[in-house]
Design a protein around this motif. Structure first.
Motif, mmCIF file in Angstrom:
data_model
loop_
_atom_site.group_PDB
_atom_site.id
_atom_site.type_symbol
_atom_site.label_atom_id
_atom_site.label_comp_id
_atom_site.label_asym_id
_atom_site.label_seq_id
_atom_site.Cartn_x
_atom_site.Cartn_y
_atom_site.Cartn_z
ATOM 1 N N ASN A 103 24.283 -24.731 -9.648
ATOM 2 C CA ASN A 103 23.846 -25.306 -8.377
ATOM 3 C C ASN A 103 24.999 -25.449 -7.390
ATOM 4 O O ASN A 103 24.826 -25.238 -6.193
ATOM 5 C CB ASN A 103 23.174 -26.660 -8.599
ATOM 6 C CG ASN A 103 21.726 -26.522 -8.970
ATOM 7 O OD1 ASN A 103 20.888 -26.274 -8.121
ATOM 8 N ND2 ASN A 103 21.422 -26.666 -10.252
ATOM 9 N N ARG A 104 26.165 -25.809 -7.880
ATOM 10 C CA ARG A 104 27.336 -25.998 -7.021
ATOM 11 C C ARG A 104 28.111 -24.702 -6.825
ATOM 12 O O ARG A 104 29.096 -24.675 -6.115
ATOM 13 C CB ARG A 104 28.245 -27.060 -7.631
ATOM 14 C CG ARG A 104 27.593 -28.427 -7.695
ATOM 15 C CD ARG A 104 28.424 -29.402 -8.503
ATOM 16 N NE ARG A 104 27.776 -30.709 -8.559
ATOM 17 C CZ ARG A 104 28.052 -31.626 -9.483
ATOM 18 N NH1 ARG A 104 28.969 -31.394 -10.417
ATOM 19 N NH2 ARG A 104 27.405 -32.787 -9.458
ATOM 20 N N SER A 105 27.684 -23.654 -7.499
ATOM 21 C CA SER A 105 28.311 -22.320 -7.476
ATOM 22 C C SER A 105 29.804 -22.361 -7.778
ATOM 23 O O SER A 105 30.616 -21.780 -7.078
ATOM 24 C CB SER A 105 28.014 -21.584 -6.157
ATOM 25 O OG SER A 105 28.510 -22.291 -5.039
ATOM 26 N N THR A 106 30.131 -23.033 -8.889
ATOM 27 C CA THR A 106 31.537 -23.110 -9.313
ATOM 28 C C THR A 106 31.820 -22.342 -10.601
ATOM 29 O O THR A 106 32.974 -22.288 -11.030
ATOM 30 C CB THR A 106 31.953 -24.583 -9.541
ATOM 31 O OG1 THR A 106 31.119 -25.163 -10.560
ATOM 32 C CG2 THR A 106 31.864 -25.394 -8.257
ATOM 33 N N PHE A 121 32.868 -27.108 -4.243
ATOM 34 C CA PHE A 121 31.434 -26.906 -4.401
ATOM 35 C C PHE A 121 30.866 -26.092 -3.241
ATOM 36 O O PHE A 121 31.340 -26.192 -2.107
ATOM 37 C CB PHE A 121 30.685 -28.240 -4.413
ATOM 38 C CG PHE A 121 31.029 -29.187 -5.532
ATOM 39 C CD1 PHE A 121 31.859 -28.835 -6.574
ATOM 40 C CD2 PHE A 121 30.509 -30.465 -5.525
ATOM 41 C CE1 PHE A 121 32.166 -29.726 -7.595
ATOM 42 C CE2 PHE A 121 30.801 -31.366 -6.541
ATOM 43 C CZ PHE A 121 31.628 -30.996 -7.571
ATOM 44 N N TYR A 122 29.807 -25.346 -3.512
ATOM 45 C CA TYR A 122 28.958 -24.699 -2.500
ATOM 46 C C TYR A 122 29.712 -23.714 -1.608
ATOM 47 O O TYR A 122 29.379 -23.561 -0.440
ATOM 48 C CB TYR A 122 28.250 -25.761 -1.631
ATOM 49 C CG TYR A 122 27.609 -26.869 -2.428
ATOM 50 C CD1 TYR A 122 26.528 -26.604 -3.264
ATOM 51 C CD2 TYR A 122 28.082 -28.177 -2.359
ATOM 52 C CE1 TYR A 122 25.938 -27.612 -4.003
ATOM 53 C CE2 TYR A 122 27.487 -29.194 -3.093
ATOM 54 C CZ TYR A 122 26.426 -28.908 -3.916
ATOM 55 O OH TYR A 122 25.841 -29.901 -4.652
ATOM 56 N N THR A 127 24.054 -20.420 -3.141
ATOM 57 C CA THR A 127 24.321 -21.747 -3.669
ATOM 58 C C THR A 127 23.121 -22.625 -3.367
ATOM 59 O O THR A 127 22.194 -22.207 -2.671
ATOM 60 C CB THR A 127 25.625 -22.320 -3.057
ATOM 61 O OG1 THR A 127 26.037 -23.466 -3.788
ATOM 62 C CG2 THR A 127 25.460 -22.661 -1.584
ATOM 63 N N ASN A 128 23.135 -23.835 -3.821
ATOM 64 C CA ASN A 128 22.064 -24.767 -3.524
ATOM 65 C C ASN A 128 22.396 -25.451 -2.190
ATOM 66 O O ASN A 128 22.996 -26.516 -2.144
ATOM 67 C CB ASN A 128 21.913 -25.786 -4.653
ATOM 68 C CG ASN A 128 20.726 -26.691 -4.475
ATOM 69 O OD1 ASN A 128 20.277 -26.931 -3.360
ATOM 70 N ND2 ASN A 128 20.217 -27.219 -5.572
ATOM 71 N N HIS A 129 21.995 -24.827 -1.096
ATOM 72 C CA HIS A 129 22.305 -25.336 0.242
ATOM 73 C C HIS A 129 21.633 -26.680 0.513
ATOM 74 O O HIS A 129 22.147 -27.490 1.279
ATOM 75 C CB HIS A 129 21.922 -24.306 1.311
ATOM 76 C CG HIS A 129 22.804 -23.109 1.294
ATOM 77 N ND1 HIS A 129 24.064 -23.112 1.834
ATOM 78 C CD2 HIS A 129 22.622 -21.873 0.770
ATOM 79 C CE1 HIS A 129 24.620 -21.928 1.666
ATOM 80 N NE2 HIS A 129 23.759 -21.155 1.020
ATOM 81 N N SER A 131 21.246 -29.118 -1.705
ATOM 82 C CA SER A 131 22.122 -30.118 -2.301
ATOM 83 C C SER A 131 23.402 -30.274 -1.476
ATOM 84 O O SER A 131 23.886 -31.392 -1.269
ATOM 85 C CB SER A 131 22.451 -29.728 -3.744
ATOM 86 O OG SER A 131 23.232 -30.726 -4.349
ATOM 87 N N LYS A 132 23.923 -29.177 -0.995
ATOM 88 C CA LYS A 132 25.113 -29.220 -0.146
ATOM 89 C C LYS A 132 24.856 -30.101 1.080
ATOM 90 O O LYS A 132 25.669 -30.958 1.428
ATOM 91 C CB LYS A 132 25.484 -27.800 0.299
ATOM 92 C CG LYS A 132 26.677 -27.730 1.220
ATOM 93 C CD LYS A 132 26.958 -26.296 1.640
ATOM 94 C CE LYS A 132 28.150 -26.210 2.572
ATOM 95 N NZ LYS A 132 28.429 -24.821 2.965
ATOM 96 N N ASP A 149 22.829 -33.829 -11.083
ATOM 97 C CA ASP A 149 23.855 -33.951 -10.041
ATOM 98 C C ASP A 149 24.813 -35.084 -10.388
ATOM 99 O O ASP A 149 25.810 -35.289 -9.714
ATOM 100 C CB ASP A 149 23.209 -34.185 -8.668
ATOM 101 C CG ASP A 149 24.043 -33.665 -7.512
ATOM 102 O OD1 ASP A 149 25.172 -33.182 -7.744
ATOM 103 O OD2 ASP A 149 23.564 -33.735 -6.375
#
Length: 174
Positions: A103-106, A121-122, A127-129, A131-132, A149
């Protein structure tokens, strides 16, 4: 956006047919490909698990052996399905860290998880925009933008991991 009045989480948008079912597929595929040739380390309260994609499964060794099938976009957004996290102290925590990393694209940029620096993150296009945006809109950067999260303490609740007492005062509603 639904009817110009409400923004819904992408997983619910996916279920409503408003969001691409394969949105995160290229990122998921790249994670699967990358960790075919190198290790991913995931640290939980149970210890450090070292994983690599073997065949079709992401298999981790460490305090216990746990393995995951390749998740779908829906699995990532809900941290469910292939990323379901049973409350077992081993598979569940590793699944939660993987879900947060997706989700955080890490996961591609940090082969040791969880990543605890929110500046990391992001940063990818996929990515999960949602959540960002949720995290960016809060005063302290904490929000619940996806299941788990709370990995690395980014959820919007207060916890004390070593409480010594609790006092609860109830007053009547007036």
């Amino acid at each position: 956006m639904v009817d110009d009045t409400r923004i819904i989480a992408p997983g619910h948008g996916l279920d409503a047919g408003l969001f691409a079912e394969d949105y995160l597929a290229p990122y998921i595929d790249e994670v699967w490909s990358t960790y075919t040739g190198r290790d991913l380390k995931v640290t939980t309260n149970a210890g450090t698990f070292t994983g690599r994609v073997r065949g079709d499964r992401f298999t981790f060794d460490g305090p216990a052996q746990v393995a995951f099938d390749k998740p779908s976009t829906r699995d990532v957004l809900f941290c469910d399905g292939a990323l379901a996290a049973p409350n077992d102290g081993t598979t569940g925590p590793v699944a939660a860290v993987l879900g947060a990393g997706f989700n955080r694209s890490t996961l591609l940029s940090h082969p040791e998880q969880p990543t605890a620096d929110p500046a990391r993150f992001y940063l990818t296009e996929l990515t999960n925009h949602y959540s960002k945006a949720m995290h960016a809109a809060t005063e302290d950067g904490k929000a619940y933008g996806f299941a788990f999260d709370d990995v690395a303490d980014f959820a919007s609740y207060i916890q004390d991991t070593a409480p010594t007492a609790l006092r609860l005062t109830l007053t009547p509603f007036e």
